[in-house]
Design a protein around this motif. Sequence first.
Motif, PDB file in Angstrom:
ATOM      1  N   LEU A 300       0.825  -1.216   0.000  1.00 54.99           N
ATOM      2  CA  LEU A 300       0.000   0.000   0.000  1.00 54.99           C
ATOM      3  C   LEU A 300       0.857   1.263   0.000  1.00 54.99           C
ATOM      4  O   LEU A 300       0.440   2.311  -0.502  1.00 54.99           O
ATOM      5  CB  LEU A 300      -0.927   0.004   1.218  1.00 54.99           C
ATOM      6  CG  LEU A 300      -2.118  -0.960   1.163  1.00 54.99           C
ATOM      7  CD1 LEU A 300      -2.805  -1.033   2.522  1.00 54.99           C
ATOM      8  CD2 LEU A 300      -3.116  -0.546   0.088  1.00 54.99           C
ATOM      9  N   LYS A 301       2.050   1.173   0.549  1.00 56.57           N
ATOM     10  CA  LYS A 301       2.956   2.324   0.582  1.00 56.57           C
ATOM     11  C   LYS A 301       3.706   2.502  -0.732  1.00 56.57           C
ATOM     12  O   LYS A 301       4.206   3.588  -1.015  1.00 56.57           O
ATOM     13  CB  LYS A 301       3.984   2.145   1.706  1.00 56.57           C
ATOM     14  CG  LYS A 301       3.411   2.066   3.105  1.00 56.57           C
ATOM     15  CD  LYS A 301       4.525   1.790   4.107  1.00 56.57           C
ATOM     16  CE  LYS A 301       3.994   1.600   5.521  1.00 56.57           C
ATOM     17  NZ  LYS A 301       5.078   1.250   6.469  1.00 56.57           N
ATOM     18  N   ARG A 302       3.783   1.442  -1.519  1.00 55.13           N
ATOM     19  CA  ARG A 302       4.660   1.423  -2.694  1.00 55.13           C
ATOM     20  C   ARG A 302       4.023   2.114  -3.891  1.00 55.13           C
ATOM     21  O   ARG A 302       2.843   1.928  -4.189  1.00 55.13           O
ATOM     22  CB  ARG A 302       5.007  -0.036  -3.029  1.00 55.13           C
ATOM     23  CG  ARG A 302       6.137  -0.217  -4.021  1.00 55.13           C
ATOM     24  CD  ARG A 302       6.480  -1.697  -4.139  1.00 55.13           C
ATOM     25  NE  ARG A 302       7.084  -2.194  -2.887  1.00 55.13           N
ATOM     26  CZ  ARG A 302       6.633  -3.235  -2.216  1.00 55.13           C
ATOM     27  NH1 ARG A 302       5.559  -3.887  -2.640  1.00 55.13           N
ATOM     28  NH2 ARG A 302       7.223  -3.629  -1.106  1.00 55.13           N
ATOM     29  N   GLU A 303       4.816   2.917  -4.591  1.00 48.75           N
ATOM     30  CA  GLU A 303       4.370   3.560  -5.829  1.00 48.75           C
ATOM     31  C   GLU A 303       4.738   2.664  -7.012  1.00 48.75           C
ATOM     32  O   GLU A 303       5.738   1.939  -6.965  1.00 48.75           O
ATOM     33  CB  GLU A 303       5.038   4.925  -5.990  1.00 48.75           C
ATOM     34  CG  GLU A 303       4.650   5.943  -4.930  1.00 48.75           C
ATOM     35  CD  GLU A 303       3.225   6.406  -5.062  1.00 48.75           C
ATOM     36  OE1 GLU A 303       2.691   6.338  -6.199  1.00 48.75           O
ATOM     37  OE2 GLU A 303       2.639   6.841  -4.054  1.00 48.75           O
ATOM     38  N   PRO A 319      -3.995  -1.056  -6.349  1.00 48.99           N
ATOM     39  CA  PRO A 319      -4.700   0.084  -6.942  1.00 48.99           C
ATOM     40  C   PRO A 319      -4.704   1.298  -6.022  1.00 48.99           C
ATOM     41  O   PRO A 319      -4.717   1.157  -4.797  1.00 48.99           O
ATOM     42  CB  PRO A 319      -6.119  -0.455  -7.157  1.00 48.99           C
ATOM     43  CG  PRO A 319      -5.945  -1.928  -7.283  1.00 48.99           C
ATOM     44  CD  PRO A 319      -4.831  -2.280  -6.343  1.00 48.99           C
ATOM     45  N   PRO A 320      -4.687   2.506  -6.595  1.00 40.89           N
ATOM     46  CA  PRO A 320      -4.681   3.736  -5.779  1.00 40.89           C
ATOM     47  C   PRO A 320      -6.006   3.954  -5.064  1.00 40.89           C
ATOM     48  O   PRO A 320      -7.001   3.264  -5.313  1.00 40.89           O
ATOM     49  CB  PRO A 320      -4.414   4.838  -6.812  1.00 40.89           C
ATOM     50  CG  PRO A 320      -4.879   4.260  -8.108  1.00 40.89           C
ATOM     51  CD  PRO A 320      -4.649   2.789  -8.029  1.00 40.89           C
ATOM     52  N   LYS A 321      -6.021   4.937  -4.191  1.00 36.52           N
ATOM     53  CA  LYS A 321      -7.154   5.141  -3.292  1.00 36.52           C
ATOM     54  C   LYS A 321      -8.453   5.502  -4.006  1.00 36.52           C
ATOM     55  O   LYS A 321      -9.526   5.356  -3.427  1.00 36.52           O
ATOM     56  CB  LYS A 321      -6.831   6.206  -2.250  1.00 36.52           C
ATOM     57  CG  LYS A 321      -6.485   7.565  -2.826  1.00 36.52           C
ATOM     58  CD  LYS A 321      -6.093   8.533  -1.731  1.00 36.52           C
ATOM     59  CE  LYS A 321      -5.699   9.904  -2.289  1.00 36.52           C
ATOM     60  NZ  LYS A 321      -5.318  10.838  -1.215  1.00 36.52           N
ATOM     61  N   GLN A 322      -8.374   5.974  -5.254  1.00 38.41           N
ATOM     62  CA  GLN A 322      -9.613   6.302  -5.973  1.00 38.41           C
ATOM     63  C   GLN A 322     -10.379   5.059  -6.397  1.00 38.41           C
ATOM     64  O   GLN A 322     -11.558   5.145  -6.741  1.00 38.41           O
ATOM     65  CB  GLN A 322      -9.291   7.148  -7.217  1.00 38.41           C
ATOM     66  CG  GLN A 322      -8.778   8.546  -6.917  1.00 38.41           C
ATOM     67  CD  GLN A 322      -7.269   8.593  -6.789  1.00 38.41           C
ATOM     68  OE1 GLN A 322      -6.626   7.578  -6.517  1.00 38.41           O
ATOM     69  NE2 GLN A 322      -6.689   9.756  -6.988  1.00 38.41           N
ATOM     70  N   ALA A 323      -9.728   3.890  -6.405  1.00 36.37           N
ATOM     71  CA  ALA A 323     -10.382   2.643  -6.820  1.00 36.37           C
ATOM     72  C   ALA A 323     -10.957   1.931  -5.606  1.00 36.37           C
ATOM     73  O   ALA A 323     -10.347   1.897  -4.537  1.00 36.37           O
ATOM     74  CB  ALA A 323      -9.379   1.744  -7.538  1.00 36.37           C
ATOM     75  N   ILE A 324     -12.125   1.316  -5.775  1.00 37.25           N
ATOM     76  CA  ILE A 324     -12.776   0.668  -4.639  1.00 37.25           C
ATOM     77  C   ILE A 324     -12.010  -0.566  -4.177  1.00 37.25           C
ATOM     78  O   ILE A 324     -12.138  -1.003  -3.031  1.00 37.25           O
ATOM     79  CB  ILE A 324     -14.243   0.324  -4.982  1.00 37.25           C
ATOM     80  CG1 ILE A 324     -15.056   0.140  -3.687  1.00 37.25           C
ATOM     81  CG2 ILE A 324     -14.322  -0.897  -5.895  1.00 37.25           C
ATOM     82  CD1 ILE A 324     -16.541   0.169  -3.892  1.00 37.25           C
TER      83      ILE A 324
END
Length: 338
Positions: A300-303, A319-324
């Motif tokens: 979750l921390k990794r780009e 997936p980034p935070k905009q995805a459910i």
Amino acid sequence: MAAVYQGLHRRISSLACRLHSTYVRKMRYLNQLKEDDSLCRQAQTSGTFCLFHNLSPFLQKAGKKYLVPHLSAAELKGILEKLQEAEQWIEKSVLIGCSDEHRPRFALDLGALDKSVIESELQGSFTDLRKALFVVDEKDSPLLASAQSLLRWHNSHQYCSRTGQPTQKNPAGSKRVCQASGVTYYPQMSPVVITLVSSGSRCLLARQPSFPPGMFTALSGFCDLGENVEDAVRREVAEEVGLEVQSLRYSGSQHWPFPSSSLMIACHALVGAQRAEVSMDTLELEEARWFGLEEIVEGLKREPSSSKQEDGSFLPWFPPKQAIAHQLICEWVQQQTA
């Protein structure tokens, strides 16, 4: 003291009523615009417009941020005049919402025009929606997603499936009508279940060959005709990873514009530890495996840009935070650390 509490309660109740009334008035106004063609045409002269070019939204960069400009009707008219285009372009717009002050918002695709002229005039660029959704402000992501979905629907429903004759869009873009048969078509979404499978202190994530390198996410699939959500979750998990769901619970939902307009229905599913051996469907998935809490927290921390290792392999990222799917993973982490 009781009087103080009563006064505070009245003020909170009054604020809640005002907020509720604002929302109700806005929803009713939007419904009026969809049903009253003349009112919608009038609203187009005072509303704002988000621009697209072949379904890619127009963005402007301001420092490190990407903004979605909302052009007035006058600004849009000025651009179209410079492109020597007639005003009827505005009639091709679709209604996508309105502000709390009842200023309507429209989306317009200028795909038939020279995008370089528009980009130069407005000092910005048309950006692929898959990138745009993750760089704009969170409040703008749903707006762009719904706008593109509606524009795409109109592009693909210009003819009646019964008569083959052209269909006509109403000013708001909330429907299309075949004058020859009288059939009215409305935009539709396809229901999709997205499920985070867990067993004990592990959760299961997978990737498809088309995913960016290193990205893992929750299992997902379209609902079949006649299925409820529970049936669809159990079938998808069985098909894709060969596991039998013992229990499941609903988490939330999200509109998602890819590959077309979909309603993502997010669930958590539990499988028994005794039957947790993955049997992957290689036609659909490239990899599926169990992740422990520590690996999930690090992922979750990794780009994406930092996931590639020296040997050419990729560390997992999500997936980034905009995805459910991100919401599902974070909920699982919270449950494990509670």
